[in-house]
Design a protein around this motif. Structure first.
Motif, PDB file in Angstrom:
ATOM      1  N   ILE A  72     -26.401  42.372 -16.990  1.00  9.44           N
ATOM      2  CA  ILE A  72     -25.422  43.235 -16.338  1.00  9.44           C
ATOM      3  C   ILE A  72     -25.972  44.657 -16.241  1.00  9.44           C
ATOM      4  CG2 ILE A  72     -23.117  44.229 -16.574  1.00  9.44           C
ATOM      5  CD1 ILE A  72     -22.358  41.545 -17.979  1.00  9.44           C
ATOM      6  N   TYR A  73     -26.603  45.108 -17.309  1.00 14.17           N
ATOM      7  CA  TYR A  73     -27.203  46.441 -17.325  1.00 14.17           C
ATOM      8  C   TYR A  73     -28.278  46.554 -16.238  1.00 14.17           C
ATOM      9  CZ  TYR A  73     -29.833  50.438 -19.131  1.00 14.17           C
ATOM     10  OH  TYR A  73     -30.482  51.628 -19.265  1.00 14.17           O
ATOM     11  N   ALA A  74     -29.120  45.542 -16.112  1.00 16.48           N
ATOM     12  CA  ALA A  74     -30.194  45.569 -15.117  1.00 16.48           C
ATOM     13  C   ALA A  74     -29.631  45.633 -13.701  1.00 16.48           C
ATOM     14  CB  ALA A  74     -31.093  44.355 -15.281  1.00 16.48           C
ATOM     15  N   VAL A  75     -28.592  44.866 -13.429  1.00 16.88           N
ATOM     16  CA  VAL A  75     -27.972  44.891 -12.098  1.00 16.88           C
ATOM     17  C   VAL A  75     -27.369  46.265 -11.821  1.00 16.88           C
ATOM     18  CG1 VAL A  75     -26.065  43.955 -10.725  1.00 16.88           C
ATOM     19  CG2 VAL A  75     -27.567  42.417 -11.989  1.00 16.88           C
ATOM     20  N   PHE A  76     -26.705  46.840 -12.828  1.00 14.88           N
ATOM     21  CA  PHE A  76     -26.106  48.157 -12.655  1.00 14.88           C
ATOM     22  C   PHE A  76     -27.165  49.220 -12.360  1.00 14.88           C
ATOM     23  CE2 PHE A  76     -24.528  52.206 -14.342  1.00 14.88           C
ATOM     24  CZ  PHE A  76     -23.415  52.360 -13.540  1.00 14.88           C
ATOM     25  N   VAL A  77     -28.266  49.185 -13.092  1.00 12.43           N
ATOM     26  CA  VAL A  77     -29.336  50.165 -12.887  1.00 12.43           C
ATOM     27  C   VAL A  77     -29.951  49.996 -11.495  1.00 12.43           C
ATOM     28  CG1 VAL A  77     -31.645  50.864 -13.655  1.00 12.43           C
ATOM     29  CG2 VAL A  77     -29.830  50.476 -15.317  1.00 12.43           C
ATOM     30  N   ALA A  78     -30.155  48.772 -11.062  1.00 16.18           N
ATOM     31  CA  ALA A  78     -30.710  48.525  -9.722  1.00 16.18           C
ATOM     32  C   ALA A  78     -29.748  49.020  -8.640  1.00 16.18           C
ATOM     33  CB  ALA A  78     -31.000  47.044  -9.545  1.00 16.18           C
TER      34      ALA A  78
ATOM     35  N   GLU B 139     -28.371  51.893 -24.654  1.00 16.91           N
ATOM     36  CA  GLU B 139     -28.351  51.893 -26.122  1.00 16.91           C
ATOM     37  C   GLU B 139     -27.390  50.832 -26.641  1.00 16.91           C
ATOM     38  OE1 GLU B 139     -29.017  52.845 -30.080  1.00 16.91           O
ATOM     39  OE2 GLU B 139     -30.164  53.420 -28.314  1.00 16.91           O
ATOM     40  N   ALA B 140     -26.232  50.731 -26.016  1.00 25.57           N
ATOM     41  CA  ALA B 140     -25.262  49.717 -26.430  1.00 25.57           C
ATOM     42  C   ALA B 140     -25.805  48.306 -26.199  1.00 25.57           C
ATOM     43  CB  ALA B 140     -23.945  49.902 -25.674  1.00 25.57           C
ATOM     44  N   VAL B 141     -26.463  48.102 -25.082  1.00 24.75           N
ATOM     45  CA  VAL B 141     -27.065  46.800 -24.791  1.00 24.75           C
ATOM     46  C   VAL B 141     -28.137  46.475 -25.826  1.00 24.75           C
ATOM     47  CG1 VAL B 141     -28.541  45.557 -23.152  1.00 24.75           C
ATOM     48  CG2 VAL B 141     -26.537  46.784 -22.328  1.00 24.75           C
TER      49      VAL B 141
END
Length: 72
Positions: free
Chosen positions: A12-18, A47-49
């Motif tokens: 989810i983090y990777a998709v958000f950053v992209a 950091e949370a991830v």
């Protein structure tokens, strides 16, 4: 949905950053303060991830130790 978030926070983090990178690229008129605020939020989420992934790794290691102790 909450179970998916707990299981796959890095995805989810990777998709958000992209998505953020695409928005910044295609909307260059965005105020820099907004972009910097989003970047700070992304770093905080990262950091949370990382903490979530560390906890999962630790838990997996504890289970492996338990399995090895039971086998002996």
């Amino acid at each position: 949905m909450p179970q998916f978030i707990k299981t796959h926070p890095a995805r989810i983090y990777a998709v958000f950053v992209a998505a953020l990178a695409l928005v910044v690229h295609y909307a260059p008129d965005l105020p820099s303060a907004l972009i910097l605020g989003l970047a700070a939020a992304v770093l905080g989420a990262g950091e949370a991830v990382q903490r979530t992934e560390d906890a999962k790794t630790t838990t997996a290691g504890e289970h492996q130790d338990d399995d090895q102790a039971t086998a002996e």
